[in-house]
Design an enzyme around this catalytic site. Structure first.
Site, PDB file in Angstrom:
ATOM      1  CG  PHE A 175      -5.847  -1.545  -4.562  1.00  0.00           C
ATOM      2  CD1 PHE A 175      -6.585  -0.765  -3.416  1.00  0.00           C
ATOM      3  CD2 PHE A 175      -6.125  -1.124  -5.917  1.00  0.00           C
ATOM      4  CE1 PHE A 175      -7.424   0.187  -3.968  1.00  0.00           C
ATOM      5  CE2 PHE A 175      -7.089  -0.191  -6.028  1.00  0.00           C
ATOM      6  CZ  PHE A 175      -7.593   0.536  -5.204  1.00  0.00           C
ATOM      7  CG  HIS A 228      -1.669   4.331   2.186  1.00  0.00           C
ATOM      8  ND1 HIS A 228      -0.515   4.066   1.571  1.00  0.00           N
ATOM      9  CD2 HIS A 228      -2.570   3.935   1.478  1.00  0.00           C
ATOM     10  CE1 HIS A 228      -0.762   3.602   0.489  1.00  0.00           C
ATOM     11  NE2 HIS A 228      -2.112   3.227   0.442  1.00  0.00           N
ATOM     12  CE  LYS A 243       0.090   7.420  -1.317  1.00  0.00           C
ATOM     13  NZ  LYS A 243       0.517   6.993   0.324  1.00  0.00           N
ATOM     14  CD  GLU A 291      -3.314   6.320   6.680  1.00  0.00           C
ATOM     15  OE1 GLU A 291      -3.811   6.756   5.583  1.00  0.00           O
ATOM     16  OE2 GLU A 291      -2.114   6.251   6.952  1.00  0.00           O
ATOM     17  CG  HIS A 319      -0.878   6.620  -4.275  1.00  0.00           C
ATOM     18  ND1 HIS A 319       0.158   5.905  -4.113  1.00  0.00           N
ATOM     19  CD2 HIS A 319      -1.869   5.946  -3.841  1.00  0.00           C
ATOM     20  CE1 HIS A 319      -0.065   4.632  -3.575  1.00  0.00           C
ATOM     21  NE2 HIS A 319      -1.266   4.696  -3.326  1.00  0.00           N
ATOM     22  CB  CYS A 370      -0.485   1.350  -2.741  1.00  0.00           C
ATOM     23  SG  CYS A 370      -1.348   1.454  -4.171  1.00  0.00           S
TER      24      CYS A 370
END
Lengths: 91, 402
Positions: free
Chosen positions: B390, B294, B326, B305, B331, B162
């Protein structure tokens, strides 16, 4: 649970393997945290239940308490799997 | 060290097939997420996504191109064309030798793999199209961009899940800043909205079945999107000398690794990346008005976050606007940072802050100004764009108004 010992044993076997413990070390009142099973271990266990019993487990890791599948203890998980297996057989 | 200008931008995503349409949608807080449409979708438990609608490859490419372009490459080519045209750069002759392509994608030609596995395993066919490999390889899009515009300098593809496109754009920035290239075409794309692509994600149990609601207390997971975002990062003096319009300045970049968990995010790693980007850009926290988060809409990302942003910015965190687009385009995995950079450019150029839509309930663990549901007009002179992948790989870009 007594009427269906095989489901119970099979669920405990899966949890024990995930926790790297002997089956008799997995008590019904224990939580996954106590057993040292983290979020990845939980998701892998759920996959193993689905494969073992050919069921579909409703579980979203973002809102575990909202899910129909109760993971608060080993006994709760056994009950939840038994319910899903019974629903599958009734269908 | 050289300064780095953004002189072109292009995109295709669930909100639109170009930059103006996408920014208009972000301004209106429009949601591009809806029911997924593809073969075997009824066998999935997750059936929503930010799919690109009304896409007709034959409108843009000839038959031979289509036989070589997976959907992620098609999206890249369209976005790159828009970006290059806007920049007005001509790469013919010597210029092409000083320019390259750095793109991000997590999965590359996922649809090509999916279709061809289906054909050999499910349908029992014993041969596949000869271009399967050049179509599915992760660098296919970067290579086709280099070929289309004769870019003969450094070109490669970055795959960091990502964070892929943020890593790609960060490296492009460093390359232009250091004098290693005069301009780099950069960004990323992803196209994994197909049966196999979503089936793999379902298993992790982090996907929402109804909506992407970042920072909202009732959020229940991420929603996938698809598309591409592509930019021209150009040597500032070169851009000025030729009288190019500069959309924004790329001012800083930082990448860190959590070295902790393959899926769970770490506050410390994210915080170090945010602080590192500020330092690299020589920005004081108080100068930053907007952070494109994010903001995946998972329980774990959003609270981690917010804690990272709060600690990195200190008391200024309460005056900062932070939103996750998003919620609108989904995403876009390896292409997401590139599409989200458009929200930063809109903030810096137009003074419009894209909202976090789908916001329903405050979460005390996400107690920042997340610009809920409605866009806001506010002058901003510096912005950050976060990406936390990830595998614990974090990449944060810092932009300044031109």
């Amino acid at each position: 649970m007594a009427e269906n010992p095989s489901i119970r044993d099979r669920v405990i076997a899966i949890i024990a393997e995930q926790a790297v413990l002997e089956r008799d070390q997995v008590g019904p009142e224990m939580s996954l945290t106590e057993l040292g099973i983290d979020s990845l271990g939980l998701v892998e266990s759920i996959f193993a239940f689905e494969e073992e019993f050919d069921i579909s487990v409703p579980f979203n890791a973002n809102e575990p308490s909202e899910s129909d599948f109760d993971i608060s203890s080993v006994a709760a998980i056994i009950g939840a799997v038994e319910k899903l297996v019974a629903e599958k057989e009734a269908a | 060290m050289r300064r780095v200008a953004i002189t072109g931008a292009g995109t295709i995503n669930a909100l639109g097939h170009d930059v103006p349409t996408t920014l208009a949608a972000m301004r209106e807080g429009r949601c591009g997420i809806g029911p997924l449409e593809f073969r075997d979708v009824e066998r999935l438990s997750v059936r929503i996504g930010g799919q690109v609608r009304g896409w007709d490859a034959e409108q843009h490419f000839n038959r031979q191109e289509i036989s070589l372009y997976d959907r992620f490459t098609q999206f890249t080519m369209l976005a790159a064309k828009q970006a290059v045209e806007q920049s007005g750069l001509d790469f013919r002759g010597k210029m092409g030798f000083d320019c390259g392509v750095i793109l991000g994608t997590a999965g590359g030609g996922v649809m090509t793999s999916d279709e061809n596995y289906r054909s050999v395993y499910e349908e029992g066919k014993n041969r596949v199209h000869p271009f399967v490999v050049p179509k599915l390889m992760n660098n296919a899009a970067a290579s086709h961009v280099s070929m289309e515009w004769s870019l003969r300098g450094p070109s490669f593809t970055v795959a960091t899940a990502c964070a892929s496109s943020n890593h790609a754009m960060g490296l492009a920035f460093q390359m232009v800043r250091s004098g290693g290239a005069r301009a780099i075409i950069t960004g990323g794309s992803e196209a994994m909205l197909c049966f196999g692509g979503i089936k793999a994600w379902e298993g992790l149990r982090v996907m929402s079945k109804d909506a992407c609601r970042p920072f909202s207390a009732n959020r229940n997971g991420m929603v996938q999107g698809e598309g591409a975002g592509v930019f021209v990062f150009e040597d500032w003096d070169h851009a000025r000398a030729r009288g190019a319009e500069i959309l924004a300045e790329v001012a800083g970049f930082s990448m860190t690794s959590d070295a902790a968990d393959i899926v769970m995010p770490s506050q410390a790693g994210a915080q170090r990346a945010i602080a590192g980007a500020l330092r690299d850009a020589r920005l004081a926290p108080e100068e930053v008005g907007y952070v494109n988060a994010h903001g995946t809409g998972t329980a774990a990302n959003d609270k981690t976050e917010c804690a990272a942003v709060a600690h990195a910015f200190g008391h200024h965190a309460d005056r900062l606007m932070i939103s996750s687009t998003k919620s609108m385009h989904g995403h876009v995995i390896g292409g997401t940072g590139a599409i989200e950079l458009l929200a930063c450019i809109m903030a810096l150029r137009d003074g419009v802050i894209a909202p976090t839509i789908g916001y329903e309930e405050p979460d005390p663990e996400c107690a920042l100004d997340v610009v809920p549901n409605v866009a806001r007009e506010r002058k901003v002179t510096a912005a950050l764009s976060n990406a936390f992948a990830f595998g614990g790989l974090n990449a944060v870009l810092a932009l300044r108004a031109a």
